[in-house]
Scaffold this motif. Structure first.
Motif, PDB file in Angstrom:
ATOM      1  N   LEU A 505       0.912  -1.096   0.060  1.00 56.96           N
ATOM      2  CA  LEU A 505       0.470   0.286   0.316  1.00 56.96           C
ATOM      3  C   LEU A 505       0.974   1.526   0.015  1.00 56.96           C
ATOM      4  O   LEU A 505       0.740   2.074  -0.800  1.00 56.96           O
ATOM      5  CB  LEU A 505      -0.745  -0.016   0.719  1.00 56.96           C
ATOM      6  CG  LEU A 505      -2.168   1.529   1.135  1.00 56.96           C
ATOM      7  CD1 LEU A 505      -2.440   0.818   0.130  1.00 56.96           C
ATOM      8  CD2 LEU A 505      -2.939   0.965   2.878  1.00 56.96           C
ATOM      9  N   ALA A 506       2.109   1.094   0.571  1.00 56.62           N
ATOM     10  CA  ALA A 506       3.102   2.444   1.072  1.00 56.62           C
ATOM     11  C   ALA A 506       3.190   2.568  -0.869  1.00 56.62           C
ATOM     12  O   ALA A 506       3.651   3.500  -1.175  1.00 56.62           O
ATOM     13  CB  ALA A 506       3.964   1.977   2.283  1.00 56.62           C
ATOM     14  N   ASN A 507       3.641   1.925  -1.025  1.00 54.76           N
ATOM     15  CA  ASN A 507       4.632   2.064  -2.373  1.00 54.76           C
ATOM     16  C   ASN A 507       3.419   2.575  -3.399  1.00 54.76           C
ATOM     17  O   ASN A 507       3.359   2.911  -4.000  1.00 54.76           O
ATOM     18  CB  ASN A 507       5.278   0.311  -2.915  1.00 54.76           C
ATOM     19  CG  ASN A 507       6.201   0.041  -2.258  1.00 54.76           C
ATOM     20  OD1 ASN A 507       7.343   0.622  -2.028  1.00 54.76           O
ATOM     21  ND2 ASN A 507       6.778  -1.259  -2.280  1.00 54.76           N
ATOM     22  N   VAL A 508       2.291   1.601  -3.743  1.00 56.61           N
ATOM     23  CA  VAL A 508       1.437   2.385  -4.274  1.00 56.61           C
ATOM     24  C   VAL A 508       1.162   3.739  -4.475  1.00 56.61           C
ATOM     25  O   VAL A 508       1.109   3.864  -5.322  1.00 56.61           O
ATOM     26  CB  VAL A 508       0.522   1.428  -4.410  1.00 56.61           C
ATOM     27  CG1 VAL A 508      -1.036   1.771  -4.874  1.00 56.61           C
ATOM     28  CG2 VAL A 508       0.397  -0.225  -4.078  1.00 56.61           C
ATOM     29  N   GLN A 509       0.742   4.059  -2.967  1.00 61.45           N
ATOM     30  CA  GLN A 509       0.969   5.443  -2.730  1.00 61.45           C
ATOM     31  C   GLN A 509       1.542   6.524  -3.418  1.00 61.45           C
ATOM     32  O   GLN A 509       1.603   7.683  -4.011  1.00 61.45           O
ATOM     33  CB  GLN A 509       0.765   5.824  -1.698  1.00 61.45           C
ATOM     34  CG  GLN A 509      -0.642   5.275  -0.314  1.00 61.45           C
ATOM     35  CD  GLN A 509      -1.087   4.845   0.543  1.00 61.45           C
ATOM     36  OE1 GLN A 509      -0.201   6.054   1.405  1.00 61.45           O
ATOM     37  NE2 GLN A 509      -1.881   4.663   1.132  1.00 61.45           N
ATOM     38  N   ASP A 522      -4.369   4.504 -13.449  1.00 58.90           N
ATOM     39  CA  ASP A 522      -5.730   3.555 -12.734  1.00 58.90           C
ATOM     40  C   ASP A 522      -5.775   2.269 -12.537  1.00 58.90           C
ATOM     41  O   ASP A 522      -6.155   2.225 -11.645  1.00 58.90           O
ATOM     42  CB  ASP A 522      -6.538   3.609 -14.479  1.00 58.90           C
ATOM     43  CG  ASP A 522      -7.084   4.476 -14.968  1.00 58.90           C
ATOM     44  OD1 ASP A 522      -7.403   5.183 -13.872  1.00 58.90           O
ATOM     45  OD2 ASP A 522      -7.052   5.253 -16.130  1.00 58.90           O
ATOM     46  N   SER A 523      -3.956   1.455 -13.036  1.00 52.90           N
ATOM     47  CA  SER A 523      -3.758   0.449 -12.523  1.00 52.90           C
ATOM     48  C   SER A 523      -3.682   0.877 -11.635  1.00 52.90           C
ATOM     49  O   SER A 523      -3.679  -0.507 -10.480  1.00 52.90           O
ATOM     50  CB  SER A 523      -2.634  -0.138 -13.313  1.00 52.90           C
ATOM     51  OG  SER A 523      -2.939  -0.115 -15.051  1.00 52.90           O
ATOM     52  N   LEU A 524      -3.038   1.755 -10.735  1.00 49.80           N
ATOM     53  CA  LEU A 524      -2.146   1.590  -9.230  1.00 49.80           C
ATOM     54  C   LEU A 524      -3.438   1.334  -7.931  1.00 49.80           C
ATOM     55  O   LEU A 524      -3.390   1.661  -7.159  1.00 49.80           O
ATOM     56  CB  LEU A 524      -1.416   3.122  -9.483  1.00 49.80           C
ATOM     57  CG  LEU A 524       0.440   2.818  -9.620  1.00 49.80           C
ATOM     58  CD1 LEU A 524       0.787   4.654 -10.043  1.00 49.80           C
ATOM     59  CD2 LEU A 524       0.616   1.534  -8.998  1.00 49.80           C
ATOM     60  N   GLN A 529      -7.015  -0.083  -4.152  1.00 51.93           N
ATOM     61  CA  GLN A 529      -7.890  -0.558  -3.741  1.00 51.93           C
ATOM     62  C   GLN A 529      -8.054  -1.998  -3.419  1.00 51.93           C
ATOM     63  O   GLN A 529      -9.367  -2.246  -2.078  1.00 51.93           O
ATOM     64  CB  GLN A 529      -9.550   0.067  -4.084  1.00 51.93           C
ATOM     65  CG  GLN A 529      -9.369   1.108  -5.000  1.00 51.93           C
ATOM     66  CD  GLN A 529     -11.250   1.550  -6.338  1.00 51.93           C
ATOM     67  OE1 GLN A 529     -11.352   0.507  -7.363  1.00 51.93           O
ATOM     68  NE2 GLN A 529     -10.829   2.296  -6.858  1.00 51.93           N
ATOM     69  N   GLU A 530      -7.758  -2.903  -4.363  1.00 50.13           N
ATOM     70  CA  GLU A 530      -7.959  -4.442  -3.453  1.00 50.13           C
ATOM     71  C   GLU A 530      -6.825  -4.487  -2.415  1.00 50.13           C
ATOM     72  O   GLU A 530      -7.934  -5.471  -2.006  1.00 50.13           O
ATOM     73  CB  GLU A 530      -7.870  -5.114  -5.004  1.00 50.13           C
ATOM     74  CG  GLU A 530      -8.293  -5.090  -5.952  1.00 50.13           C
ATOM     75  CD  GLU A 530      -9.728  -6.020  -6.041  1.00 50.13           C
ATOM     76  OE1 GLU A 530     -10.056  -6.446  -5.204  1.00 50.13           O
ATOM     77  OE2 GLU A 530     -10.650  -4.653  -5.463  1.00 50.13           O
ATOM     78  N   THR A 531      -6.368  -3.697  -2.495  1.00 54.20           N
ATOM     79  CA  THR A 531      -5.149  -3.175  -1.345  1.00 54.20           C
ATOM     80  C   THR A 531      -5.961  -3.458  -0.267  1.00 54.20           C
ATOM     81  O   THR A 531      -5.817  -4.113   0.965  1.00 54.20           O
ATOM     82  CB  THR A 531      -3.949  -3.268  -1.497  1.00 54.20           C
ATOM     83  OG1 THR A 531      -2.857  -2.972  -3.009  1.00 54.20           O
ATOM     84  CG2 THR A 531      -2.821  -3.397   0.054  1.00 54.20           C
TER      85      THR A 531
END
Length: 707
Positions: A505-509, A522-524, A529-531
């Motif tokens: 979640l931290a890396n995605v953000q 959009d993919s991120l 959301q799924e995470t």
């Protein structure tokens, strides 16, 4: 009727019958002897009367012969004088005729109407019609003549060619008295048939005798005939016809003898027989009274004792005041009464024990918390205990005698009936099965009834046990075990998953904060959301496995539910056809549960109801006290319901009917865990296409919802 009375009547009847037979025989013999004597007497008297009658006939004929040969009488014609149109005789001629014993004589001239008529005896003899005094014979003869309707014995002779002499003997009462010397005899000379029939009665033989066209019999007799003035024996003798009578009527000499002496003898003998019979009956009666007093006294005491025994009073004893066989009878009765009393006491004790055991056993059978019935080989119900009648009430007044199929119970189907017949016929010993009917779960047992001595074989016992609570408890235990296992598993997994999820979640953000193409952003976002969804699931697992302690536990149920409903309205877009309603009871006790946990439970139940309804329907939430220490919360919807095939799995973790990832399958499991943790209970009832009702039961805390 009592024994002595029957005995007395029997002996009196025998004596009476003997007296009647004896009297009949004696009177029959006497009557026969009387008849023989009367016949002899009648014939002798008839012979004497007939002889006396013939004597008169001979006297008249002899007198006529003597007169005819007497020279003095031969000169009668020369001495006759005609005076005033009558023929007269000298007085010595009349004196000469008086010696003959006649009543009157007539001398008439056949060539003239002159005649001489003279009465010798004053016998009321008066003759006016001399037309019948005529003769066509030249010699003297005696005949019977009817003159002026009177009968005369007439001796006729011709004195010369023109003079006839008639000697007349009037047949009247004076004549009858000279014919018999018996005071009992009556004599009658008559030709009157009516008079004879009036005397003798309409006897066929006499009628034939009187109506015969030929010669009548010379003699006929009758016996013991009632003539009005008494009973008579009588005879008829034919005297011939009247001389010169154109009618040809016969004249009869009737002799009547009174039957009084014979009847008096018969009556006297009958009185003697009756007197002897009466004396015998009286003697028998006195002797019977004396004898029956010696017999009926003990018998009456015996009958009284028997009556006491019939009234269940066996402790009796008859006083022995008799001799002989009666004494032995009384002694035997007393001994029998003692044995009966002893046997009765023993039997009463045994009956009390048997009755107690029977009632005790029946009480046990009826107290069993299982329905029990006994059926025959033909599946006819012979016994049903109280639990069965209470569990399966019917409209019939009694179950005994009904066929097992007549109960129409879903739990007793053709399979049960088939196995019951096999067990009753000895083809197998037992059979069991478990059947679910609605919310009830029944255990069905069939086994052979152990036969007692004297009972016919072929019985089957059907036992129905309600194991619904047992099955429910087992399911709850299984669910609790699943949840307990899940708690340990989820706690470890949650800690292991949280660390990589946090890094992801931290890396995605961080990546989203860098300028990157739109399609990559959009993919991120999708990955984020799924995470977060995975994190939420892990958090729910941790909340599910974590036991909350401390904090506030006294919750106002109605207030808590109102807040949940309000939040639910904000979180969902309600269509106009979807409604939710709360009916909270006033004065409701507070419940002993943390507020957040109660909200989570209510929220999960409402969300499940909304999912079941879709866009149309209503949800009804009801609170109510259950006693003084329990509160119930019911959440009811009219949605599609839960299929019976999955109803037992709704509390399983991760079991869900939602698609496309809409649910995690932990909602009802969390509800179940929270309720179990706080000492509560959850119950679900549902029918397809009719809706679902979830009932929560929570222990009460302190105070009330209004306070």
């Amino acid at each position: 009727m009592k024994l002595y009375a029957r005995t007395m009547l029997f002996f009196l009847g025998v004596i009476g019958f003997q007296a009647l037979v004896t009297a009949g025989l004696i009177l029959g013999l006497v009557s026969r002897d009387n008849l023989a004597d009367a016949r002899v007497e009648l014939r002798e008297e008839s012979a004497r009367v007939y002889s006396a009658y013939n004597s008169w006939v001979r006297v008249l004929w002899k007198s006529a012969v003597q007169i005819e040969s007497d020279p003095m009488m031969a000169a009668l014609s020369a001495d006759a004088m005609v005076l005033s149109g009558q023929i007269r005789f000298r007085e010595e001629v009349s004196a000469r005729l008086q010696d003959t014993g006649i009543d009157a004589f007539v001398i008439r001239n056949t060539e003239s109407p002159w005649f001489h008529y003279e009465i010798i005896k004053d016998t009321n003899t008066r003759i006016y019609d001399f037309s019948r005094l005529q003769s066509d014979r030249d010699h003297p003869f005696v005949s019977l003549r009817m003159v002026d309707e009177e009968t005369y014995l007439t001796s006729t002779l011709k004195i010369d060619a023109g003079t006839e002499l008639y000697l007349l003997k009037h047949i009247n009462q004076d004549f009858y008295e000279h014919l018999t010397e018996s005071e009992r005899a009556l004599v009658l000379v008559t030709n009157d048939k009516a008079a004879i029939l009036a005397v003798a009665g309409s006897q066929e033989s006499l009628m034939e005798f009187l109506e015969t066209s030929g010669d009548p019999p010379p003699y006929l007799e009758f016996f013991n005939r009632d003539l009005g003035t008494g009973h008579y024996n009588f005879s008829f003798q034919n005297l011939g016809t009247f001389w010169g009578n154109d009618l040809g009527d016969s004249l009869y000499l009737a002799v009547f003898l009174s039957d009084a002496p014979y009847r008096s003898l018969q009556y006297s003998i009958g009185r003697i027989v009756l007197l002897v019979t009466g004396i015998t009956v009286l003697f028998t009666l006195l002797l019977g009274l004396y004898s029956t007093g010696r017999i009926t006294g003990p018998v009456n005491r015996l009958i009284a004792a028997m009556a006491r025994i019939r009234s269940s009073e066996y402790d009796v004893e008859v006083p022995i005041k008799a001799l002989g066989e009666v004494r032995h009878l009384l002694e035997g009765f007393n001994e029998m009464a003692q044995h009966l009393n002893h046997d009765r006491l023993t039997m009463d004790a045994n009956i009390r024990e048997i009755t107690f055991l029977k009632d005790y056993n029946e009480t046990i059978i009826h107290s069993l918390r299982a329905g029990i019935i006994v059926v025959s080989r033909d599946l006819i119900i012979e016994m049903a205990n109280g639990f069965f009648r209470k569990s399966f009430p019917r409209d019939y007044p009694d179950l005994i005698g009904l066929h097992l199929k007549d109960l129409n119970l879903p739990i007793i189907d053709d399979t049960v009936n088939s196995f019951a017949i096999q067990i009753a016929n000895g083809e197998r010993e037992a059979w069991s099965n478990i059947a679910r009917v609605g919310d009830m779960v029944w255990e069905i047992k069939l086994y052979t009834l152990i036969q007692m001595a004297g009972q016919p074989p072929g019985k089957c016992v059907l036992e129905l046990n309600d194991i619904s609570r047992k099955v429910e408890l087992e399911e709850k235990i299984l669910q609790a075990e699943k949840l307990s296992s899940l708690s340990f598993l989820s706690a470890g997994i949650a800690h292991e998953i949280n660390n990589p999820l946090s890094s992801i979640l931290a890396n995605v953000q961080n990546l989203k904060s860098v300028v990157i193409p739109v399609e990559d952003r959009d993919s991120l976002t999708w990955i984020e959301q799924e995470t977060q969804r995975i994190a939420r699931i892990v958090r729910e697992l941790l909340d599910f496995s974590r036991e909350t302690t401390g904090g506030e536990r006294n919750v106002d149920v109605n207030e808590c539910l109102e807040n949940v409903i309000r939040l639910t309205r904000y979180g969902h877009k309600w269509d106009s056809d979807l409604s939710i309603e709360l009916k909270g009871a006033t004065g409701l006790p507070r419940v002993n549960i943390p507020p957040d946990e109660l909200k989570q439970v209510a929220l999960n139940l409402i969300q499940n109801a909304v999912h079941a309804l879709g866009k149309h329907g209503s949800i009804r939430i009801t609170t109510a006290p259950l006693g003084s220490d329990t509160v119930t919360i019911s959440v009811e919807d009219d949605g599609e319901g839960i299929p019976s095939t999955i109803l037992s799995h709704i509390f399983d973790p991760f079991f869900t009917t939602k698609t496309n990832g809409e649910g995690t399958g932990l909602g009802l499991s969390i509800v179940y865990g929270i309720m179990r943790k706080n000492g509560g209970h959850v119950d679900v009832k549902s029918q397809e296409n009719l809706g679902t009702t979830v009932t929560l039961t929570l222990p009460a805390g302190e105070g009330s919802s209004d306070g």
